[in-house]
Design an enzyme around this catalytic site. Structure first.
Site, PDB file in Angstrom:
ATOM      1  N   GLU A 125      24.235 -17.534 -12.170  1.00  0.00           N
ATOM      2  CA  GLU A 125      24.315 -16.493 -12.311  1.00  0.00           C
ATOM      3  C   GLU A 125      24.758 -16.184 -10.604  1.00  0.00           C
ATOM      4  O   GLU A 125      25.620 -16.939  -9.849  1.00  0.00           O
ATOM      5  CB  GLU A 125      22.643 -17.381 -10.832  1.00  0.00           C
ATOM      6  N   ASP A 137      12.825  -5.109 -19.610  1.00  0.00           N
ATOM      7  CA  ASP A 137      11.382  -4.677 -19.514  1.00  0.00           C
ATOM      8  C   ASP A 137      12.671  -2.607 -19.287  1.00  0.00           C
ATOM      9  O   ASP A 137      11.448  -1.876 -19.069  1.00  0.00           O
ATOM     10  CB  ASP A 137      11.225  -4.190 -18.894  1.00  0.00           C
ATOM     11  N   ASP A 185      30.780 -15.215 -12.344  1.00  0.00           N
ATOM     12  CA  ASP A 185      30.099 -14.571 -13.765  1.00  0.00           C
ATOM     13  C   ASP A 185      30.490 -14.844 -15.076  1.00  0.00           C
ATOM     14  O   ASP A 185      31.235 -15.504 -15.184  1.00  0.00           O
ATOM     15  CB  ASP A 185      31.786 -13.271 -13.771  1.00  0.00           C
ATOM     16  N   GLU A 205      21.285 -21.026 -19.461  1.00  0.00           N
ATOM     17  CA  GLU A 205      20.459 -19.651 -18.806  1.00  0.00           C
ATOM     18  C   GLU A 205      21.338 -18.390 -18.363  1.00  0.00           C
ATOM     19  O   GLU A 205      22.279 -18.653 -17.441  1.00  0.00           O
ATOM     20  CB  GLU A 205      19.610 -19.542 -17.851  1.00  0.00           C
ATOM     21  N   ASP A 222      20.738  -6.794 -15.750  1.00  0.00           N
ATOM     22  CA  ASP A 222      20.819  -6.082 -14.381  1.00  0.00           C
ATOM     23  C   ASP A 222      20.934  -4.770 -15.846  1.00  0.00           C
ATOM     24  O   ASP A 222      21.404  -4.556 -16.344  1.00  0.00           O
ATOM     25  CB  ASP A 222      21.989  -5.746 -13.678  1.00  0.00           C
TER      26      ASP A 222
END
Length: 234
Positions: A91, A176, A118, A66, A140
């Site tokens: 993350e 989204d 990263d 992930e 982001d």
């Protein structure tokens, strides 16, 4: 297609790329800070050399990556559901990493390793066909056109996704933000080795059956309802 780079280092990243955004937010709770100090060093992996999932988390049937796990609700939830699968989460945001550590500690998870980094630096050090699934959920968005180069999905990262997936493996991108969807979908569709599984609107407009809805998704902060683009490695 990009080859495995076991000796790749952060300085090998193209000079026009850098990590944008905040590295940390509000002050960590006492428990979070304790876990960062005591648990994170053992759960991270070295900054140099090849990254072999089977060596870092031996004994698991399959492995999942992930990228940018945010508050770690999805990562922790998936790991709870699949104890025979090894999960790797990357993350850059310290607060997200701290939340992942709390989840790992609360549920005594043995099948998760996380790193504050990263993901682009870590992916190039991983072997071909390492993962059954890769998740990139609500990255982001950088919605302004002039910031498009800051978005995680670019031709090179898409090629890395394809390289890291096993044949028959799946990549899922969720967003989204319309600008991100319009940016990322054509790149992924043009990526050698990936084929989009979407055939009808419900395939990308509805939460996939195995999806875990997070608090971030529930806030509806974007300008469209979430879309889910699932790609198959062929």
């Amino acid at each position: 297609m990009t080859e495995t780079r076991p000796d790749a280092r952060p300085e090998d990243r193209p000079q026009n790329r850098r990590l944008y955004g905040r590295a940390s937010g509000h002050k960590l709770t006492e428990r979070q800070q304790t876990l960062v100090d005591t648990r994170l060093p053992a759960l991270q992996w070295p900054d140099e050399g090849a990254l072999e999932p089977e060596a870092l988390l031996p004994g698991f049937e399959t492995y999942v990556l992930e990228v940018g796990f945010g508050g770690a609700e999805h990562l922790i939830g998936q790991a709870q559901r699949a104890p025979k699968t090894g999960f790797f989460g990357i993350e850059p945001f310290l607060n997200g990493v701290a939340k992942a550590l709390v989840g790992i500690d609360d549920h005594d998870l043995k099948n998760v390793r996380v790193k504050r980094s990263d993901a682009r630096d870590e992916m190039i050090r991983m072997p071909d066909g390492a993962f059954e699934k890769i998740f990139l959920l609500f990255p982001d968005p950088w919605p302004k056109k002039r910031h498009a180069k800051r978005r995680f999905v670019q031709p090179d990262t898409a090629a890395e996704f394809a390289r890291l997936l096993k044949p028959g493996g799946r990549l899922r991108l969720a967003t989204d933000v319309r600008a991100y969807a319009d940016h990322a979908l054509p790149i992924l569709m043009d990526t050698e080795g990936l084929t989009w599984t979407g055939e009808q609107a419900s395939d990308w407009r509805e939460n996939p059956p195995d999806h875990i809805v997070t608090r971030y998704q529930s806030k509806h902060l974007g300008d469209i309802e979430p879309v889910f683009f699932d790609f198959l490695k062929i």
